[in-house]
Design a protein around this motif. Structure first.
Motif, PDB file in Angstrom:
ATOM      1  N   UNK A 100       1.241   0.127 -30.225  1.00 11.78           N
ATOM      2  CA  UNK A 100       1.129   0.948 -29.023  1.00 11.78           C
ATOM      3  C   UNK A 100      -0.300   1.487 -28.977  1.00 11.78           C
ATOM      4  N   UNK A 101      -1.123   0.868 -28.156  1.00  8.62           N
ATOM      5  CA  UNK A 101      -2.551   1.187 -28.118  1.00  8.62           C
ATOM      6  C   UNK A 101      -2.909   1.820 -26.781  1.00  8.62           C
ATOM      7  N   UNK A 102      -3.565   2.972 -26.847  1.00  3.65           N
ATOM      8  CA  UNK A 102      -3.936   3.690 -25.628  1.00  3.65           C
ATOM      9  C   UNK A 102      -5.301   3.213 -25.137  1.00  3.65           C
ATOM     10  N   UNK A 103      -5.402   2.958 -23.824  1.00  2.91           N
ATOM     11  CA  UNK A 103      -6.667   2.574 -23.186  1.00  2.91           C
ATOM     12  C   UNK A 103      -6.905   3.546 -22.036  1.00  2.91           C
ATOM     13  N   UNK A 104      -7.982   4.295 -22.123  1.00  8.05           N
ATOM     14  CA  UNK A 104      -8.284   5.294 -21.099  1.00  8.05           C
ATOM     15  C   UNK A 104      -8.780   4.627 -19.817  1.00  8.05           C
ATOM     16  N   UNK A 105      -8.889   5.437 -18.755  1.00  6.45           N
ATOM     17  CA  UNK A 105      -9.399   4.928 -17.475  1.00  6.45           C
ATOM     18  C   UNK A 105     -10.816   4.401 -17.637  1.00  6.45           C
ATOM     19  N   UNK A 106     -11.618   5.111 -18.398  1.00 10.47           N
ATOM     20  CA  UNK A 106     -13.011   4.710 -18.590  1.00 10.47           C
ATOM     21  C   UNK A 106     -13.103   3.388 -19.354  1.00 10.47           C
ATOM     22  N   UNK A 107     -12.290   3.264 -20.402  1.00 10.20           N
ATOM     23  CA  UNK A 107     -12.304   2.013 -21.170  1.00 10.20           C
ATOM     24  C   UNK A 107     -11.792   0.861 -20.323  1.00 10.20           C
ATOM     25  N   UNK A 108     -10.776   1.116 -19.485  1.00  8.87           N
ATOM     26  CA  UNK A 108     -10.250   0.082 -18.601  1.00  8.87           C
ATOM     27  C   UNK A 108     -11.304  -0.371 -17.602  1.00  8.87           C
ATOM     28  N   UNK A 109     -12.098   0.583 -17.110  1.00  7.48           N
ATOM     29  CA  UNK A 109     -13.169   0.242 -16.167  1.00  7.48           C
ATOM     30  C   UNK A 109     -14.214  -0.646 -16.836  1.00  7.48           C
ATOM     31  N   UNK A 110     -14.566  -0.322 -18.077  1.00  7.47           N
ATOM     32  CA  UNK A 110     -15.545  -1.137 -18.800  1.00  7.47           C
ATOM     33  C   UNK A 110     -15.008  -2.557 -19.033  1.00  7.47           C
ATOM     34  N   UNK A 111     -13.715  -2.663 -19.376  1.00  2.00           N
ATOM     35  CA  UNK A 111     -13.110  -3.981 -19.561  1.00  2.00           C
ATOM     36  C   UNK A 111     -13.132  -4.782 -18.267  1.00  2.00           C
ATOM     37  N   UNK A 112     -12.784  -4.124 -17.171  1.00  2.00           N
ATOM     38  CA  UNK A 112     -12.750  -4.797 -15.871  1.00  2.00           C
ATOM     39  C   UNK A 112     -14.138  -5.310 -15.485  1.00  2.00           C
ATOM     40  N   UNK A 113     -15.155  -4.485 -15.684  1.00  2.00           N
ATOM     41  CA  UNK A 113     -16.522  -4.884 -15.340  1.00  2.00           C
ATOM     42  C   UNK A 113     -16.983  -6.038 -16.228  1.00  2.00           C
ATOM     43  N   UNK A 114     -16.619  -5.987 -17.526  1.00  2.00           N
ATOM     44  CA  UNK A 114     -17.020  -7.059 -18.448  1.00  2.00           C
ATOM     45  C   UNK A 114     -16.340  -8.376 -18.106  1.00  2.00           C
TER      46      UNK A 114
END
Length: 292
Positions: free
Chosen positions: A84-98
């Motif tokens: 169960x791994x938490x991904x914040x909004x900011x980390x999700x945004x970085x993943x999406x951009x990458x």
């Protein structure tokens, strides 16, 4: 230098032992491939994640409580730290951009993405109907906005795995039949040199059981020795491969490797025993003219 003469009727123990060991090694290699393939399939299935997107107004206390609740579900892998791994909004945004190479922050004043929990499931839940049950269970929890999982990829992986298993099972079955037939013929030819000895024992009144017993013991012993050698070589070879490629450690299951080694030993004993029994019985029923 004079060549060493072979005794008349000598039994080619070394040749049979060598042939049987090679045959068992080949079977063991196929079995090892199947075992490690199963482990690899498990790793692939359990590495896929279900994404549970969270409500934007969820506070940290409720979020942690939700993580504990998710981790207690029967479909989640036992290790909470990795399952169960938490991904914040900011980390999700970085993943999406990458991934997309598009920076939406240049023309949007707000981050529209949701924080999420990435959840790894047990292998038994890696099926379309099971995943639908998991999705429904998660979406009923307070604080979960939406649950998504890679639907098409799940079907494709399961379909391809089924095909691979079918091909491997067919190949292993054909190989096993060929090896058993070849070893049966090899032991029968080896016992050909003993046919006159068997006939002589019959002429002095020995019963079939008395004649057969020492041959069966020898066949059983040869199978045992060949199985032990094949199992030892297979285990040494695998751990030598692990030493060269430590990445293979994730595919290693000592218990399954031990079971495979035990299976080789039992199979060697069965092949030696049954092939010898069949060959001896064949010569016991031949007449003197047929023996020659």
């Amino acid at each position: 230098m004079a060549r060493k003469k072979k005794n008349v009727g000598a039994y080619p123990t070394g040749r049979i032992l060598f042939s049987l060991t090679l045959a068992l090694l080949l079977i063991g290699a196929c079995g090892l491939l199947a075992v490690q393939s199963k482990r690899l399939v498990t790793q692939v299935r359990e590495s896929n994640e279900v994404r549970a997107f969270l409500d934007n107004d969820l506070d940290s206390t409720s979020r942690l409580a939700l993580a504990d609740k998710i981790a207690q579900e029967p479909f989640v892998l036992a290790d909470k730290a990795t399952s169960v791994r938490y991904v914040s909004k900011e980390a999700a945004a970085k993943e999406f951009i990458a991934e997309t190479k598009e920076d939406f922050t240049r023309f949007l004043n707000d981050n529209p993405l949701h924080a999420s929990y990435r959840i790894r499931l047990r292998e038994t839940y890696f099926a379309e109907d099971k995943l639908k049950e998991v999705k429904a269970a998660l979406e009923k929890m307070d604080g979960v906005f939406e649950v998504v999982y890679p639907e098409n990829m799940v079907d494709n992986i399961n379909r391809n795995i089924t095909k691979i298993y079918a091909v491997m099972a067919g190949f292993a079955l054909v190989l096993l039949i060929i090896i058993i037939v070849l070893m049966n013929n090899t032991i029968r030819l080896a016992l050909y040199s003993q046919r006159l000895l068997i006939r002589s024992m019959q002429l002095v009144g020995a019963t079939n059981g008395f004649i057969t017993k020492p041959f069966l013991v020898r066949g059983l012993t040869q199978g045992l020795v060949a199985g032990l050698i094949a199992a030892t070589v297979l285990c040494i070879g695998w751990y030598a491969a692990l030493f060269s490629l430590p990445e293979l450690t994730v595919l290693t299951d000592p218990l399954q490797l031990l079971m495979l080694a035990g299976g080789l030993i039992v199979l060697g004993m069965l092949i030696g025993l049954l092939s010898t029994f069949q060959a001896v019985n064949r010569y016991l029923g031949l007449t003197l003219n047929e023996l020659y």
